[in-house]
Design an enzyme around this catalytic site. Structure first.
Site, PDB file in Angstrom:
ATOM      1  N   GLU A   1       0.866  -1.188   0.000  1.00 17.17           N
ATOM      2  CA  GLU A   1       0.000   0.000   0.000  1.00 17.17           C
ATOM      3  C   GLU A   1       0.896   1.229   0.000  1.00 17.17           C
ATOM      4  O   GLU A   1       1.291   1.733   1.030  1.00 17.17           O
ATOM      5  CB  GLU A   1      -0.902  -0.023   1.228  1.00 17.17           C
ATOM      6  CG  GLU A   1      -1.954   1.069   1.235  1.00 17.17           C
ATOM      7  CD  GLU A   1      -2.744   1.081   2.531  1.00 17.17           C
ATOM      8  OE1 GLU A   1      -3.609   1.970   2.665  1.00 17.17           O
ATOM      9  OE2 GLU A   1      -2.490   0.240   3.401  1.00 17.17           O
TER      10      GLU A   1
ATOM     11  N   ALA B   1      -2.232   7.914   7.348  1.00 17.28           N
ATOM     12  CA  ALA B   1      -1.215   7.655   8.371  1.00 17.28           C
ATOM     13  C   ALA B   1       0.125   7.258   7.777  1.00 17.28           C
ATOM     14  O   ALA B   1       1.057   6.925   8.517  1.00 17.28           O
ATOM     15  CB  ALA B   1      -1.705   6.551   9.313  1.00 17.28           C
ATOM     16  N   HIS B   2       0.275   7.313   6.453  1.00 18.63           N
ATOM     17  CA  HIS B   2       1.523   6.892   5.833  1.00 18.63           C
ATOM     18  C   HIS B   2       2.617   7.940   6.032  1.00 18.63           C
ATOM     19  O   HIS B   2       2.355   9.146   5.917  1.00 18.63           O
ATOM     20  CB  HIS B   2       1.313   6.632   4.340  1.00 18.63           C
ATOM     21  CG  HIS B   2       0.515   5.403   4.061  1.00 18.63           C
ATOM     22  ND1 HIS B   2       0.929   4.422   3.200  1.00 18.63           N
ATOM     23  CD2 HIS B   2      -0.681   4.977   4.545  1.00 18.63           C
ATOM     24  CE1 HIS B   2       0.029   3.450   3.152  1.00 18.63           C
ATOM     25  NE2 HIS B   2      -0.962   3.784   3.965  1.00 18.63           N
TER      26      HIS B   2
ATOM     27  N   ALA C   1      -8.946   8.200   2.745  1.00 16.15           N
ATOM     28  CA  ALA C   1      -7.752   8.639   2.015  1.00 16.15           C
ATOM     29  C   ALA C   1      -8.049   8.897   0.534  1.00 16.15           C
ATOM     30  O   ALA C   1      -7.305   8.497  -0.353  1.00 16.15           O
ATOM     31  CB  ALA C   1      -6.615   7.639   2.174  1.00 16.15           C
TER      32      ALA C   1
ATOM     33  N   ASP D   1     -15.833  -1.298  10.391  1.00 17.92           N
ATOM     34  CA  ASP D   1     -15.514  -1.399  11.822  1.00 17.92           C
ATOM     35  C   ASP D   1     -16.304  -0.425  12.678  1.00 17.92           C
ATOM     36  O   ASP D   1     -16.128  -0.373  13.896  1.00 17.92           O
ATOM     37  CB  ASP D   1     -14.018  -1.194  12.054  1.00 17.92           C
ATOM     38  CG  ASP D   1     -13.539   0.206  11.662  1.00 17.92           C
ATOM     39  OD1 ASP D   1     -14.305   0.938  11.005  1.00 17.92           O
ATOM     40  OD2 ASP D   1     -12.387   0.551  12.006  1.00 17.92           O
TER      41      ASP D   1
ATOM     42  N   ILE E   1     -15.922   2.703  12.641  1.00 17.96           N
ATOM     43  CA  ILE E   1     -15.075   3.878  12.876  1.00 17.96           C
ATOM     44  C   ILE E   1     -14.663   4.518  11.555  1.00 17.96           C
ATOM     45  O   ILE E   1     -14.858   5.711  11.336  1.00 17.96           O
ATOM     46  CB  ILE E   1     -13.806   3.499  13.672  1.00 17.96           C
ATOM     47  CG1 ILE E   1     -14.182   2.821  14.994  1.00 17.96           C
ATOM     48  CG2 ILE E   1     -12.929   4.732  13.911  1.00 17.96           C
ATOM     49  CD1 ILE E   1     -14.979   3.680  15.936  1.00 17.96           C
TER      50      ILE E   1
ATOM     51  N   ASP F   1      -8.021  -3.966   7.317  1.00 22.43           N
ATOM     52  CA  ASP F   1      -6.969  -2.938   7.423  1.00 22.43           C
ATOM     53  C   ASP F   1      -6.405  -2.930   8.842  1.00 22.43           C
ATOM     54  O   ASP F   1      -6.026  -1.891   9.379  1.00 22.43           O
ATOM     55  CB  ASP F   1      -7.506  -1.555   7.050  1.00 22.43           C
ATOM     56  CG  ASP F   1      -6.388  -0.559   6.745  1.00 22.43           C
ATOM     57  OD1 ASP F   1      -5.279  -0.998   6.411  1.00 22.43           O
ATOM     58  OD2 ASP F   1      -6.639   0.666   6.861  1.00 22.43           O
TER      59      ASP F   1
ATOM     60  N   LEU G   1      -6.754   8.538  11.813  1.00 21.94           N
ATOM     61  CA  LEU G   1      -6.931   7.088  11.917  1.00 21.94           C
ATOM     62  C   LEU G   1      -5.751   6.358  11.298  1.00 21.94           C
ATOM     63  O   LEU G   1      -5.210   6.764  10.269  1.00 21.94           O
ATOM     64  CB  LEU G   1      -8.227   6.662  11.230  1.00 21.94           C
ATOM     65  CG  LEU G   1      -9.525   7.060  11.927  1.00 21.94           C
ATOM     66  CD1 LEU G   1     -10.721   6.714  11.054  1.00 21.94           C
ATOM     67  CD2 LEU G   1      -9.654   6.388  13.280  1.00 21.94           C
TER      68      LEU G   1
END
Length: 403
Positions: A138, A149-150, A230, A263, A265, A288, A322
């Site tokens: 990814e 978050a990357h 994203a 989830d 969220i 994920d 997240l």
């Protein structure tokens, strides 16, 4: 006991077959699901071993195409023994009904990729754990504005096409899925080359317009990475990647699937309903999940970043961004079912049939069709995993009476 050549009959059960739940026995021999009619009429034999399923529901084993780690292990951490991480997660996934998965490595440096990717080899599942279908990388060819978050320092461009891809990863041998932003490959040269080499291209971490995503899909991209997350939010004049779900410009028989993190969220229940009702046959449940899946709240790692985990979510430490989920696949199935009001069959196929279609492996996995591999799960009335089988062998869970 030597089970080679033995004929198994799973009876007193319901099974998911051909998009229906039917009252029918499941017959297994040498790790494969078989048609019992030739056994009765040609071989004229009965089962060697009968398994009383006590009215359980038998479904194909769950397939997770995007999972970053779990149970304290992170696939993107080169400082840890990747092989040990894979082994531990593979083993623990069995209790959640996952029989096959794609270990996912997030945006990393070339040095990290070169250390990690060669160590994640495809392998069959068994008592040691769920099977490995290949690596899902990814990034790092993603849009910096949609990095999530990357780590920003490792994000790369595609200035030299496929050469950049191979130089970055070191090899494509173990890679099954690559997530990239299509706007970095406007002529789709890289997408075409990857698809030709047998890699599934997934569009994600992108600010692309709908027209760019349609072009990429028609040139071979067949998956969307964690829909809604994203990427540009839906806009009525240019719906971006989300618009692919309702596009009329995808040339048949081409089909674009999309991953969803159900989830509670990452995706609001209303958004889940919108996606499902727009394209129910394209929905693929992905967890994920990160290293904190299955663990208590605390601080963990995702690659070289610290992640804070509370009771229900994981964020980059010190932020509200997240950072993957802590949900398991069996939880996601139940949440999708309750959030969308879809049928039980529809929910289950989002974790079985659809992910196998993404990878083109329906002749082996994702169904209970005759002559497919006997990877399956026994569920109770509440959809709790009771027992997990791989290649016809019980690899986790309780024993049912046999005779």
């Amino acid at each position: 006991m030597d089970f080679v050549g033995k004929l198994f009959q799973f009876h007193n059960c319901r099974i998911l077959r051909n998009s229906s739940i039917i009252k029918e026995d499941l017959w297994i021999r040498d790790g494969m699901i078989i048609n019992p009619e030739p056994v009765f009429y040609d071989e004229k034999i009965v089962a060697d071993i009968k398994v009383d399923c006590k009215d359980s529901l038998i479904v194909p084993g769950f397939i997770d195409l995007q999972i970053n780690g779990g149970f304290g292990y992170d696939f993107s951490n080169p400082e840890k023994d990747v092989s040990s991480s894979i082994d531990a997660v593979s083993k623990n996934l069995l209790q959640h009904g996952v029989t096959s998965f794609c270990p996912t490595v997030i945006t990393s440096s070339p040095d990290q990729y070169h250390k990690i990717i060669p160590k994640i080899k495809t392998q069959k599942g068994g008592r040691h754990g769920a099977g490995i279908l290949g690596v899902h990388v990814e990034g790092p060819f993603i849009n910096i504005d949609k990095k999530g978050a990357h780590p920003v320092q490792h994000i790369r461009h595609l200035d030299n096409g496929i050469e950049d891809v191979i130089k970055t990863y070191g090899t494509l041998d173990n890679i099954r899925i690559i997530t990239l932003a299509p706007e970095l490959d406007p002529d789709n040269i890289v997408i075409k080359e990857l698809v030709q080499r047998g890699v599934t291209v997934s569009l994600g971490h992108s600010a692309c317009h709908l027209s760019e995503s349609e072009k990429a899909a028609n040139n071979g991209a067949s998956f969307i990475t964690h829909l809604f997350n994203a990427m540009l939010p839906f806009h009525h004049r240019d719906p971006g990647l989300v618009g692919l779900l309702a596009s009329h410009k995808i040339l048949p028989p081409k089909k674009v699937f999309y991953g969803l993190i159900a989830d509670g969220i990452h995706t609001h229940p209303a958004a889940l309903r919108i996606a499902f009702r727009t394209d129910p046959k394209g929905l693929v449940l992905v967890t994920d999940a990160i290293s904190a899946m299955g663990l208590k709240p605390g601080t963990y790692n995702l690659g070289d970043q610290a992640v804070t985990v509370t009771e229900d979510r994981a964020v980059v430490a010190g932020t509200d961004t997240l950072s993957g989920s802590i949900a398991t696949m069996d939880f996601c199935i139940k949440f999708l079912l309750s959030a969308t009001g879809c049928t039980l069959v529809e929910a289950l196929e989002c974790a079985t049939l659809h992910p196998s279609q993404v990878l083109g492996i329906t002749s082996k996995k994702g169904t209970l069709d005759f002559d497919t591999e006997a990877d399956f799960v026994l569920l109770d009335e509440q959809l709790n995993v009771q027992t997990t089988y791989i290649a016809g062998e019980k690899v986790w869970g309780k024993d049912f009476l046999t005779k």
